[in-house]
Design an enzyme around this catalytic site. Structure first.
Site, PDB file in Angstrom:
ATOM      1  N   GLU A 225       0.844  -1.124   0.105  1.00  0.00           N
ATOM      2  CA  GLU A 225       0.121  -0.082  -0.025  1.00  0.00           C
ATOM      3  C   GLU A 225       0.792   1.202   0.112  1.00  0.00           C
ATOM      4  OE1 GLU A 225      -3.546  -2.380   2.455  1.00  0.00           O
ATOM      5  OE2 GLU A 225      -2.127  -0.833   3.703  1.00  0.00           O
TER       6      GLU A 225
ATOM      7  N   GLU B  44      -4.754  -6.658   2.840  1.00  0.00           N
ATOM      8  CA  GLU B  44      -3.717  -7.236   3.356  1.00  0.00           C
ATOM      9  C   GLU B  44      -3.617  -8.918   3.140  1.00  0.00           C
ATOM     10  OE1 GLU B  44      -3.591  -3.390   5.325  1.00  0.00           O
ATOM     11  OE2 GLU B  44      -5.028  -4.900   5.119  1.00  0.00           O
TER      12      GLU B  44
ATOM     13  N   PHE C 178       1.834  -1.031   8.509  1.00  0.00           N
ATOM     14  CA  PHE C 178       2.098  -1.189  10.244  1.00  0.00           C
ATOM     15  C   PHE C 178       2.085  -2.493  10.451  1.00  0.00           C
ATOM     16  CE2 PHE C 178       0.453   3.153   9.144  1.00  0.00           C
ATOM     17  CZ  PHE C 178       1.223   3.877  10.077  1.00  0.00           C
TER      18      PHE C 178
ATOM     19  N   ASP D   1       0.935  -3.630  13.181  1.00  0.00           N
ATOM     20  CA  ASP D   1      -0.292  -3.653  13.746  1.00  0.00           C
ATOM     21  C   ASP D   1      -1.390  -4.315  12.813  1.00  0.00           C
ATOM     22  OD1 ASP D   1       0.120  -1.221  16.068  1.00  0.00           O
ATOM     23  OD2 ASP D   1       1.322  -1.025  14.274  1.00  0.00           O
ATOM     24  N   PHE D   2      -1.124  -4.302  11.722  1.00  0.00           N
ATOM     25  CA  PHE D   2      -2.284  -4.831  10.693  1.00  0.00           C
ATOM     26  C   PHE D   2      -2.047  -6.275  10.501  1.00  0.00           C
ATOM     27  CE2 PHE D   2      -2.407  -0.558   8.154  1.00  0.00           C
ATOM     28  CZ  PHE D   2      -2.644   0.034   9.365  1.00  0.00           C
TER      29      PHE D   2
ATOM     30  N   HIS E 206      -1.406   1.459  16.020  1.00  0.00           N
ATOM     31  CA  HIS E 206      -0.258   1.999  14.809  1.00  0.00           C
ATOM     32  C   HIS E 206       1.308   2.120  15.568  1.00  0.00           C
ATOM     33  CE1 HIS E 206      -4.098   3.024  12.915  1.00  0.00           C
ATOM     34  NE2 HIS E 206      -3.431   3.069  11.595  1.00  0.00           N
TER      35      HIS E 206
END
Length: 338
Positions: free
Chosen positions: A35, A66, A89, A91-92, A135
């Site tokens: 992205e 993702e 990130f 976190d994703f 994030h």
């Protein structure tokens, strides 16, 4: 030493891009997807300039899915390509954990070695800039805990380039975790230290070799990423009081250089482990356990610093409170009796 011989200095982001570009020039099977990696150049400058040289067939912006593009990268790798997929990130990871852990990490094993998965999962980690709980994590321990993936965490431009070359050339999946604060972004100033001399020629830093960033006899400080620089600053402050701390940058978590850590503790007798990940079931406990297994009779004192087991706050004072700082590291070293 190659690092000392280099005359130019690069930010960590430029060093990473240089390594990626070199590998793309040498192998048409290397490509980048993620992205905002093309037109934007990565929101942390991790792919800046690659689109202009290599075009959209090899530097591809993808839809915000993702699950889809990490899965596509796994498939491409199994077909002999060498994708670099950026998870914006870390976190994703929850969105695409099946693709990461049940496919990317396991498919070589599950196929009985019939397929390799030579891909790099590149992802941004860390807080300290008020981006809140979804994030700002590092999650080093999450990925290191799951078998099948190599995990690397550079702290300087020199290491970032060498580790990137090694990651792209590796025939196994590699999770390459870069800290946003170290990238050299204008809107997120880096601490002193990540911008280093970097040779123009390509070179590899072997996985599983920690780097002793500062030698000392009184205490061993083991850390990685952003906290290498905080530990070095703390060590300089401690030196003013006559305490010489040895600072070890792990650089890679899988494989982990236990030997360098154990040898240092045998010398100093005191261990401080600093991590921006969560305290429970994480890196700090793993390092302490390995030292206990390898040098228990030499170990006089242990201190652990990490994020407490709470979501990382958005409010700046609260975020600073949960994230170990320079003074916290110095206090922890003193607490060992050094």
């Amino acid at each position: 030493m190659a690092q000392a011989a280099a005359e130019r200095e690069l930010t960590m982001s430029r060093a990473m891009v240089e390594a990626i570009a070199t590998e793309m020039r040498g192998d048409d099977e290397v490509f980048v997807m993620g992205e905002d990696v093309a037109d934007y150049g990565g929101i942390f400058d991790s792919t800046q300039g690659l689109l202009e040289e290599f075009g959209r067939d090899r530097v591809m912006d993808v839809p915000i899915s993702e699950t889809a593009f990490i899965g596509a990268a796994v498939g491409a790798a199994q077909q002999g390509m060498r994708p670099i997929a950026e998870l914006m990130f870390v976190d994703f990871f929850g969105v695409c954990m099946d693709q990461i852990y049940n496919q990317m990490a396991k498919n070589t094993y599950m196929s009985g070695g019939a397929v390799n998965v030579p891909m790099v999962l590149m992802t941004a980690v860390g807080g300290t800039y008020n981006d809140a709980a979804q994030h700002s994590q590092t999650l080093y321990g999450t990925f290191a805990h799951l078998p099948g993936m190599k995990v690397v965490v550079p702290s300087t431009a020199y290491d970032a380039k060498g580790l990137m070359h090694a990651a792209i050339r590796d025939d196994n999946p590699v999770v390459y975790m870069f800290h946003k604060r170290l990238m050299g972004l204008g809107w997120m100033p880096a601490p002193e230290g990540p911008k280093t001399p970097v040779p123009e020629e390509d070179y590899e830093i072997p996985f599983g070799e920690a780097d002793v960033k500062r030698e000392g006899d009184d205490a061993t400080v083991v850390t990685l990423g952003l906290h290498v620089h905080r530990a070095l600053e703390a060590a300089e402050a401690l030196a003013d009081d006559g305490v010489e701390a040895e600072v070890i940058d792990l650089r890679t978590l899988v494989p982990l250089d236990t030997e360098t850590v154990v040898e240092s503790v045998r010398k100093t007798g005191r261990l401080v482990v600093v991590d921006e990940d969560y305290r429970s079931f994480g890196l700090t406990g793993e390092i302490v356990a390995r030292v206990a297994e390898g040098a228990l009779s030499d170990l006089e004192a242990v201190e652990r610093l990490a994020i407490p087991d709470v979501p990382i706050p958005y409010a700046r004072p609260l975020e600073r409170e949960v994230n170990p700082g320079v003074e916290d590291i110095a206090e922890a070293v003193r607490a060992t009796g050094a």
